[in-house]
Design an enzyme around this catalytic site. Structure first.
Site, PDB file in Angstrom:
ATOM      1  N   ASP A 119       2.405   2.001   3.339  1.00 24.64           N
ATOM      2  CA  ASP A 119       3.389   1.052   3.889  1.00 24.64           C
ATOM      3  C   ASP A 119       4.781   1.481   3.462  1.00 24.64           C
ATOM      4  O   ASP A 119       5.757   1.300   4.173  1.00 24.64           O
ATOM      5  CB  ASP A 119       3.227  -0.370   3.328  1.00 24.64           C
ATOM      6  CG  ASP A 119       1.823  -0.887   3.378  1.00 24.64           C
ATOM      7  OD1 ASP A 119       1.074  -0.474   4.275  1.00 24.64           O
ATOM      8  OD2 ASP A 119       1.478  -1.725   2.510  1.00 24.64           O
ATOM      9  N   HIS A 160       0.880  -1.174   0.000  1.00 20.57           N
ATOM     10  CA  HIS A 160       0.000   0.000   0.000  1.00 20.57           C
ATOM     11  C   HIS A 160       0.918   1.224   0.000  1.00 20.57           C
ATOM     12  O   HIS A 160       1.992   1.188   0.608  1.00 20.57           O
ATOM     13  CB  HIS A 160      -0.822   0.136   1.283  1.00 20.57           C
ATOM     14  CG  HIS A 160      -1.722  -1.003   1.634  1.00 20.57           C
ATOM     15  ND1 HIS A 160      -1.288  -2.133   2.250  1.00 20.57           N
ATOM     16  CD2 HIS A 160      -3.066  -1.145   1.495  1.00 20.57           C
ATOM     17  CE1 HIS A 160      -2.307  -2.936   2.464  1.00 20.57           C
ATOM     18  NE2 HIS A 160      -3.400  -2.374   2.006  1.00 20.57           N
TER      19      HIS A 160
END
Ligand code: XLS
Ligand code: NI
Ligand code: NI
Length: 442
Positions: A110, A107
């Site tokens: 992240d 993501h």
């Protein structure tokens, strides 16, 4: 400020994991995952297309609703967000390479800290995706899929694309744009939509019809943008019935397929199915896979397992060989995953605090699925299970049964036939026989 990359080794003392065979006593070796072994015409590596999840493995700190994190990462200490992201990328690519996984997934948040300013966040995502591109080229590791986290930031508390406030929808769009740009830059095979908060907590304040329409509108807007900017991969929707919301619109395979058909999105999408999400929906993983496969939508898998004594998305590493053997048989029957791979959306437990635990977890997960692939291949090669299933429906292969399937019989015809044939014989479903047959190959 200049950022230092590639200077440190984070998993010292752990070498690249090798295949040593079923008799090996080495806990840091594969017993079944032999990447070059040919199974049903392809290498295991090509069949399974394993991916490492950035969020659990390099960001997840072990926190739960009852306490803060227990996983203290040496790559998570620099104060500058860009340096910290670069350190994390060093650790991630070291781990992925040592595991021998060909892919990873992430993501946007992240990869690097989110900023409340969309311009600054986009610049951060561009910065870290440049580093990812370099690391991909050096290591040969590829991006299975990218995605935007549209559920953690407080602005998304009422949903992202389905938020009742258009201003939040616009912010979701900004984040989607930069995550799609990064995915295209990195040659991502897919782009995932998991609608973390695309659902409702209460129908008392929710216009479900309008929210679903907004979600479909956003998907069309993303597809149009991505295609115009050269994305050639597949879009995936990941169903989940609930958690964090009480009800999520992408409930399960059947619901998502209906939604995509309703809004004319079927041709661009496939499903990314997660084991634990199937169990939360009250289904087996095989059920979700079969529904998707029957509709030509079984594209990618998120590997994990739930805990059968509670109702959370515990995201444990997969160990259930029966569960995966059934799933892999469905994958093999359709000739492989349509465009995706198998991503370890799984986290080690809060009290698994050794650096080596991350390796044990993935070794076990990859071996479980590799073993399941071998079992599935045996089931198909042996053939009896599929023959028995087909034989159950043989009465539709010719005669009146075939005419029924072709829509040639009216209700009066069925009445007439029933009066002529008398009481049908009881035909066993042979479930225990089939369970034993499956057991023979495990
Ligand atoms: C959460 C989801 C998430 C997706 C990607 O339950 O599984 O991790 O895989 O957003
Ligand atoms: Ni997932
Ligand atoms: Ni999940």
């Amino acid at each position: 400020m200049s950022v230092i990359i590639g200077q440190k080794e984070y998993f010292k003392g752990i070498e690249k994991i090798k295949f040593e065979g079923a008799d090996s006593d080495n806990p840091l070796a594969f017993r079944y995952y032999d990447e070059n072994r040919i199974v049903a015409g392809k290498t295991m590596k090509e069949h399974l297309r394993f991916a490492i999840a950035y969020w659990h493995s390099f960001c997840g700190d072990g926190s739960d609703p009852f306490g803060p994190g227990t996983h203290h990462y040496p790559w998570d200490v620099a104060s500058d967000p860009r340096q910290r992201a670069a350190d994390k990328a060093d650790a991630a690519f070291e781990f992925i390479t040592k595991m021998g996984a060909p892919f990873y997934c992430f993501h946007d948040v992240d990869a690097i800290d989110q900023s409340t300013d969309p311009k600054e966040f986009t610049s951060r995502v561009e910065f870290i995706s440049d580093i990812f591109a370099k690391k991909q080229a050096e290591s040969g590791v590829q991006l299975l899929w990218g995605t935007a986290n549209l559920f953690s930031n407080e602005r998304y508390m009422n949903g992202a694309s389905t938020n009742p406030n258009f201003e939040v929808v616009a912010h979701a769009g900004a984040q989607l744009k930069s995550a799609i740009d990064a995915t295209i830059k990195l040659g991502g095979r897919g782009y995932v939509f998991w609608g973390g908060r695309e659902g409702y907590m209460s129908l008392l304040n929710t216009d479900m019809k309008r929210e679903r329409e907004h979600f479909a509108r956003m998907l069309h807007t993303c597809v149009e943008y991505a295609r115009r900017n050269g994305f050639t991969g597949k879009f995936f929707i990941e169903p989940k019935p609930c958690e964090p919301t009480k009800h999520q619109y992408d409930y399960d395979s059947a619901t998502v397929i209906g939604f995509l058909r309703e809004f004319d999105l079927l041709s661009e999408f496939g499903l990314n199915l997660e084991v634990n999400h199937a169990t939360l929906a009250g289904h087996t993983f095989a059920h979700e896979c079969q529904v998707a496969s029957d509709n030509g939508m079984l594209a990618s898998l998120d590997a994990n397992r739930g805990d059968y004594q509670n109702g959370w998305d515990t995201d444990q590493f997969p160990t259930d060989i029966y569960e995966w053997a059934e799933a892999m048989a469905i994958v093999l029957r359709q000739g492989g995953l349509a465009g995706g791979g198998i991503n370890f959306d799984a986290k080690r437990r809060r009290n698994s605090t050794d650096a080596a635990d991350l390796f044990y977890a993935h070794v076990g997960g990859m071996d479980t699925i590799a073993r399941a692939l071998l079992i599935a291949d045996k089931i198909l090669t042996h053939g009896e299970m599929d023959r028995l299933k087909a034989a159950r429906y043989a009465s539709f292969d010719s005669g009146k049964g075939a005419e029924f399937e072709q829509g040639k019989l009216k209700l009066e015809d069925l009445y007439q036939i029933a009066t002529e044939i008398g009481e049908p014989a009881l035909i066993s479903g042979k479930q225990e026989y089939l369970e034993n047959l499956l057991g023979r190959f495990v």
